[in-house]
Motif scaffolding. Structure first.
Motif, mmCIF file in Angstrom:
data_model
loop_
_atom_site.group_PDB
_atom_site.id
_atom_site.type_symbol
_atom_site.label_atom_id
_atom_site.label_comp_id
_atom_site.label_asym_id
_atom_site.label_seq_id
_atom_site.Cartn_x
_atom_site.Cartn_y
_atom_site.Cartn_z
ATOM 1 N N PRO A 1 0.820 -1.218 0.000
ATOM 2 C CA PRO A 1 0.000 0.000 0.000
ATOM 3 C C PRO A 1 0.852 1.265 0.000
ATOM 4 O O PRO A 1 1.984 1.260 0.479
ATOM 5 C CB PRO A 1 -0.805 -0.128 1.295
ATOM 6 N N LYS A 23 -1.595 0.812 -5.656
ATOM 7 C CA LYS A 23 -0.387 0.283 -5.027
ATOM 8 C C LYS A 23 0.545 -0.316 -6.076
ATOM 9 O O LYS A 23 1.756 -0.342 -5.896
ATOM 10 C CB LYS A 23 -0.740 -0.753 -3.959
ATOM 11 N N ASN A 26 2.335 2.666 -7.273
ATOM 12 C CA ASN A 26 2.761 3.590 -6.232
ATOM 13 C C ASN A 26 2.339 5.015 -6.611
ATOM 14 O O ASN A 26 3.151 5.956 -6.634
ATOM 15 C CB ASN A 26 4.280 3.522 -6.029
#
Length: 319
Positions: A1, A23, A26
């Motif tokens: 995460p 995620k 990113n």
């Protein structure tokens, strides 16, 4: 995460609204009209790149209907046992033989459908058995989080009917006993790269729930802002955000099943993203006589991989 401290610091830097979080990349997708603050985002130490996914001012649409009427699922009263008019499409792939063996109607499978909306799928008779056994585990609108996927566009509902619809003597889906999650990622009112980010978010949700298969009848090449368009050179499976994500989904154990696209008769002609993704199943369209339809997008990928991988009935499909 993503590190929540990064997200908090970003949102504190201006009048920003969080749209999606990824995620896998990113990354976050934000909405804002705070142009001064937007200009400072790249100065934050944890931000490596920023790109525009949709202009602030609404532009006149330049992308036509992505779901041509000739492709739209047809209604039929043909009687042919349990399958009705859907028999030809299933039997072309020998799906009826698998179903007759027993235990091959999608039992134990979780299928995620990423599409434009599932209008009236919560009330139509074709989905009565699906609803009664609570076979829809999740329905979520990523385009508009406060909207209702069952009030948005017909196309996802038609896809669901080909998979899970059941009307004795009229319709039998290919996987009527599977479970499903329904995710709206496509905004039919406009065409911008933000919809690719919507798809990424949908794929990550599907992964988090444990989907076995992802079904997507969407594709992206041209946008309402021509400066955002993809080029043929982008279709190498490693360039567009959505194609990279489809490859990631495959490596995580899901089977992404992707439409080749509807551009075969257009100037573009070729497949669209993410049909170029690596290690996914790209599907072209044929008619009931096994002839490739004029609208089905053609391959190969720009790096020479054969696409589509297979074809199925995509013209006048019963649903």
């Amino acid at each position: 995460p993503l590190d929540p401290a990064y997200i908090g610091a970003l949102l504190a830097a201006g009048q920003f609204q969080l749209h999606t979080v990824s995620k896998w990349f990113n990354a976050v997708t934000i909405k804002s009209t705070d142009t001064l603050a937007l200009d400072t985002i790249t100065t934050l130490p944890f931000v490596s790149e920023m790109r525009c996914l949709r202009p602030g001012a609404q532009q006149d649409p330049r992308v036509g209907d992505k779901f041509p009427l000739e492709k739209r699922a047809l209604e039929s009263a043909t009687l042919d046992g349990a399958y009705g008019a859907s028999l030809r499409a299933i039997s072309m792939m020998n799906g009826h033989l698998l179903q007759e063996l027993g235990g091959a109607r999608g039992e134990g499978m979780l299928i995620g459908i990423l599409d434009s909306g599932f209008e009236q799928a919560d009330s139509m008779a074709a989905f009565s058995e699906l609803r009664e056994r609570n076979g829809i585990l999740l329905a979520r609108d990523i385009v508009c989080p406060w909207c209702d996927v069952y009030s948005e566009h017909w196309h996802g509902r038609s896809v669901l009917s080909v998979l899970a619809g059941q009307l004795p003597g009229k319709l039998m889906g290919t996987a009527p006993n599977a479970d499903f999650i329904l995710l709206r990622t496509e905004d039919t009112n406009s065409e911008y790269p933000v919809e690719e980010d919507n798809w990424v978010r949908g794929a990550e949700i599907a992964d988090s729930i444990g989907c076995d298969v992802l079904n997507t009848s969407l594709g992206y090449t041209d946008f309402d802002d021509s400066t955002m368009d993809h080029t043929r050179a982008d279709l190498d499976g490693l360039t567009t955000r959505i194609s990279i994500a489809a490859g990631i989904a495959s490596r995580k154990g899901m089977i992404p099943v992707q439409s080749a696209g509807n551009s075969g008769a257009s100037e573009w002609h070729y497949i669209s993203a993410p049909a170029d993704a690596i290690d996914i199943l790209t599907v072209g369209a044929v008619d009931e006589d096994r002839a490739v339809t004029n609208f089905s997008s053609r391959g190969p990928t720009i790096d020479g991989r054969v696409k589509p991988d297979v074809c199925a009935v995509g013209l006048g499909t019963i649903g």
